[in-house]
Design an enzyme around this catalytic site. Structure first.
Site, PDB file in Angstrom:
ATOM      1  N   LYS A  43     -14.844   5.700  -9.490  1.00  0.00           N
ATOM      2  CA  LYS A  43     -14.182   5.142  -8.311  1.00  0.00           C
ATOM      3  C   LYS A  43     -15.023   5.516  -7.090  1.00  0.00           C
ATOM      4  O   LYS A  43     -15.134   6.688  -6.734  1.00  0.00           O
ATOM      5  CB  LYS A  43     -12.764   5.702  -8.156  1.00  0.00           C
ATOM      6  CG  LYS A  43     -12.122   5.251  -6.851  1.00  0.00           C
ATOM      7  CD  LYS A  43     -10.776   5.874  -6.585  1.00  0.00           C
ATOM      8  CE  LYS A  43     -10.437   5.730  -5.109  1.00  0.00           C
ATOM      9  NZ  LYS A  43      -9.143   6.324  -4.752  1.00  0.00           N
ATOM     10  N   ALA A  98      -4.103   2.983  -2.516  1.00  0.00           N
ATOM     11  CA  ALA A  98      -3.681   3.682  -1.304  1.00  0.00           C
ATOM     12  C   ALA A  98      -2.636   2.929  -0.499  1.00  0.00           C
ATOM     13  O   ALA A  98      -2.712   1.714  -0.349  1.00  0.00           O
ATOM     14  CB  ALA A  98      -4.858   3.996  -0.390  1.00  0.00           C
TER      15      ALA A  98
END
Lengths: 66, 262
Positions: free
Chosen positions: B104, B191
């Site tokens: 990531k 997020a």
């Protein structure tokens, strides 16, 4: 000889191999990755790699993160 | 639609769960393990940091709680503010995980917002893709940048819904929708999710999955919230596949008018 180990100065015996340092630190059973002077030293090279004065050694592992 | 016929494919690997979780901010490793289990996640992010030298050698290890044989471990570049640091972190992670190349990528721009530094993110993505990494990339909710990251060769594009750890929910659903409509790689909201309804909304927009950490770890009861998120992601996905009814301004009776006796 002096080296930098995870940002701290450390005194090591001349000619010490990376695998010997890992044993000395009680980290031999741990899953880690090691970089010396910003170059990865693969696990297969740990026994051969001879640490030199002023090497900058970084030993990292996985911790919780998002 | 059962899970076996609706799998999430990332870099040629199929997953039954569309919920990816982070492993940060938990009270201890037991809570990390229990919440991850309850979430049903198969992909779990970890951070790469210096080993504590000279500490208790029997200190429990995260990868004992989340064994790589059971979970797909997704190392992140959290805390990296430069291309160089992000690339270096990914290379260390690949060595740590014996050649595992799914990462990531996040290159941050500013501590207050933790918004991505897009120019550095694009640069790091190019380097990592050339170095044979499979890159899942954290980005802002800009459809143009999302497309650019896909063109570079990222295996998944992960726009934020709101700032990392803010729990503010899906702040710009129209941009997320545009990103999803343009994409040929999986789009995961990364997020900003705060609670289960936020996760359902993201999935109803057609996102392929969601990556979250704080929404679970900072809940009063993280294990229960992990279970709620699992259901919300599944519910949102099914609602997306089912296709919602059109919105109408006025009422439409559900019971027939014919046959009334009054």
């Amino acid at each position: 000889m002096l080296v930098s180990l995870n940002g701290e100065q450390k005194e090591l015996a001349e000619g010490i191999k990376l695998s010997e340092l890992i044993d000395m630190l009680d980290l031999s059973h741990r899953r880690l990755a090691i970089e010396i002077n910003q170059e990865i030293v693969p696990k297969s090279q740990h026994a051969k790699y001879e640490i030199k004065p002023n090497d900058k050694i970084e030993i990292v592992h996985a911790i919780g993160g998002g | 639609m059962t899970n076996t016929t609706d799998q999430l494919i990332i870099a040629d690997k199929a997953y039954n769960s569309r919920l990816l979780t982070g492993s940060g901010k938990y009270k201890d490793l037991d809570e990390t393990r229990a919440a991850t289990e309850a979430s049903g996640a198969e992909i779990v992010t970890v951070a790469i940091r210096r080993t504590n030298i000279g500490q208790n050698p029997d200190e429990p290890n995260l990868l004992d709680a989340l064994p790589p044989e059971k979970y797909t471990i997704l190392p992140n570049t959290a805390g990296c503010y430069t291309t160089e640091d992000a690339v270096r972190t990914c290379r260390l992670a690949r060595e740590l995980l014996d050649g595992h190349d799914l990462v990531k990528l996040e290159v941050l721009g500013d501590e207050k917002t933790l918004f991505p530094d897009i120019t550095a993110t694009l640069e790091a993505a190019e380097i990592l893709v050339k170095d044979n990494f499979k890159v899942m990339v954290y980005t802002n909710d800009d459809p143009i940048i999302a497309r650019r990251l896909e063109e570079i060769g990222c295996v998944a594009v992960m726009p934020l819904a709101a700032p990392i750890g803010s729990g503010l929910g899906i702040r710009n659903p129209y941009n997320i929708l545009t990103i999803v409509e343009n994409a040929n790689v999986p789009i995961l909201v990364d997020a900003g999710v705060g609670t289960a309804s936020d996760a359902a909304i993201a999935m109803e927009l057609g996102c392929d999955g969601i990556l979250m950490n704080t929404a679970i770890a900072a809940a009063q009861n993280p294990v229960l919230m992990a279970s709620a998120m699992k259901k919300a992601v599944e519910a949102g996905r099914e609602a997306f596949l089912a296709g919602r009814m059109p919105r109408k301004r006025f009422a439409s009776a559900s019971s027939p008018i014919d046959g009334t006796f009054f």
